[in-house]
Write a protein that holds these residues in place. Sequence first.
Motif, PDB file in Angstrom:
ATOM      1  N   SER A  99       0.844  -1.190   0.000  1.00 55.80           N
ATOM      2  CA  SER A  99       0.000   0.000   0.000  1.00 55.80           C
ATOM      3  C   SER A  99       0.878   1.238   0.000  1.00 55.80           C
ATOM      4  N   ALA A 100       0.286   2.350  -0.384  1.00 56.20           N
ATOM      5  CA  ALA A 100       1.029   3.604  -0.402  1.00 56.20           C
ATOM      6  C   ALA A 100       1.547   3.940   0.991  1.00 56.20           C
ATOM      7  N   THR A 101       0.725   3.658   1.983  1.00 54.29           N
ATOM      8  CA  THR A 101       1.139   3.951   3.358  1.00 54.29           C
ATOM      9  C   THR A 101       2.344   3.123   3.767  1.00 54.29           C
ATOM     10  N   ASP A 102       2.338   1.802   3.448  1.00 53.10           N
ATOM     11  CA  ASP A 102       3.472   0.941   3.797  1.00 53.10           C
ATOM     12  C   ASP A 102       4.750   1.377   3.069  1.00 53.10           C
ATOM     13  N   ILE A 103       4.596   1.797   1.811  1.00 49.82           N
ATOM     14  CA  ILE A 103       5.783   2.241   1.053  1.00 49.82           C
ATOM     15  C   ILE A 103       6.374   3.495   1.694  1.00 49.82           C
ATOM     16  N   ALA A 104       5.494   4.416   2.121  1.00 53.39           N
ATOM     17  CA  ALA A 104       5.988   5.642   2.761  1.00 53.39           C
ATOM     18  C   ALA A 104       6.703   5.323   4.062  1.00 53.39           C
ATOM     19  N   GLN A 105       6.140   4.382   4.826  1.00 54.58           N
ATOM     20  CA  GLN A 105       6.765   4.025   6.104  1.00 54.58           C
ATOM     21  C   GLN A 105       8.100   3.312   5.918  1.00 54.58           C
ATOM     22  N   ALA A 106       8.230   2.530   4.839  1.00 50.96           N
ATOM     23  CA  ALA A 106       9.466   1.779   4.612  1.00 50.96           C
ATOM     24  C   ALA A 106      10.535   2.597   3.901  1.00 50.96           C
ATOM     25  N   SER A 107      10.174   3.757   3.396  1.00 53.73           N
ATOM     26  CA  SER A 107      11.133   4.608   2.683  1.00 53.73           C
ATOM     27  C   SER A 107      11.247   5.947   3.390  1.00 53.73           C
ATOM     28  N   ASP A 108      11.963   6.870   2.780  1.00 51.06           N
ATOM     29  CA  ASP A 108      12.117   8.214   3.332  1.00 51.06           C
ATOM     30  C   ASP A 108      11.163   9.206   2.691  1.00 51.06           C
ATOM     31  N   VAL A 109      10.178   8.697   1.960  1.00 52.45           N
ATOM     32  CA  VAL A 109       9.217   9.589   1.297  1.00 52.45           C
ATOM     33  C   VAL A 109       8.184  10.040   2.322  1.00 52.45           C
ATOM     34  N   PRO A 110       7.933  11.341   2.485  1.00 52.65           N
ATOM     35  CA  PRO A 110       6.918  11.819   3.443  1.00 52.65           C
ATOM     36  C   PRO A 110       5.522  11.345   3.036  1.00 52.65           C
ATOM     37  N   ASP A 111       4.673  11.050   4.030  1.00 53.27           N
ATOM     38  CA  ASP A 111       3.320  10.572   3.757  1.00 53.27           C
ATOM     39  C   ASP A 111       2.552  11.471   2.790  1.00 53.27           C
ATOM     40  N   PRO A 112       2.597  12.814   2.963  1.00 49.24           N
ATOM     41  CA  PRO A 112       1.804  13.655   2.054  1.00 49.24           C
ATOM     42  C   PRO A 112       2.284  13.589   0.595  1.00 49.24           C
TER      43      PRO A 112
END
Length: 358
Positions: free
Chosen positions: A33-46
């Motif tokens: 999911s987009a949320t999991d990818i954001a949490q596993a990377s350095d990309v900010p949630d927004p």
Amino acid sequence: MDGDELVEILEDAGLSPYQADAFVTLLGLGSASATDIAQASDVPDPRIYDVLRGLEEKGYIETYEQDSLHARAHDPADVLADLRSRANRFETAADEIEDRWSRPDIEEHKVSIVKRLDTVLTRADELIRSATNQVQIGLTPPQFDDLSPALEEAHENGVDIKICLFPILSDESPVPSTDALSRACSEARYRDVPSPFVALVDRSWTCFSPHGGSTNEYGVIVNDRTHAYVFNWYFLTCLWDVHEVLYSARSDEPPMTYVDLRHCLRDIEPLLEDGRTIEATVEGFETETGREVSCRGTVTDITYAGVSASDGKTTPLNQLAGKASLTLTTEDGTYSVGGWGAMLEDYEATRITIEAVD
């Protein structure tokens, strides 16, 4: 290769830092999911949704809805093809940069160093065709064959052409026929020792390349009068003055034309000593202003720094290597005339024609 290095390379390939980070993360997760990818990377949630849509537009991933936005990596075939294409373009660009460095644009540089003899011969061909006064060239018989069309064109245009031929290492190429030489030059001589290729055009351009036995193949193309003057003396002393005459269209009776003042002085010195009257036309330019001149008068004197020959012998060229000039008396006055590189005289002569000897 670790993940950070792969991210840097993908950035070099055109992805933004967030896109490269998200894509490498997704490769490890498979789909998420987009949320999991954001949490596993350095990309900010927004930012994750914009980042994923950007990757999808570039063909790196596909997104789909499953309660929330999910993503998975595309079949890497297209991505790999793109990366390999970029690698080939970088390689091609590197080769082009190297090639352009080896042959800088001649019009923008007074001195050009090139890697291939072919480049020197091509430039010599162009310069010979555009010559207006004189060409001095030392070359092998095969090189003569290559440049003969240009030499013939210049010769037909009235350019004074002196050719010195010499052999190739361990090769017995036939010397051009008298007929071929007559179409291509005013005079030709032969030196029986392999030598570098050299062409001097209109006292300004020099094309040079070492002979075939040289360790490195390279060429020098220079648009500079001082440099050409130095090579002029190399041509006169090493390739011309003492070597066998193959062909000459020169006449021993007037009118006799010279493009080298010192050769003229050697020929007229005995005539002046005998009290003969020499009428001459001098073409050249004023040394002070650069203005072109053409004047006719009587040669009343010659001067040079060396020692005159005795017993009626021709003065050696080395005795004329210093300051040398003639004095021309015209209806408008008396003028001193120097040769190539004249600075102290009134005129630098580019062509002297002995019109009459009385």
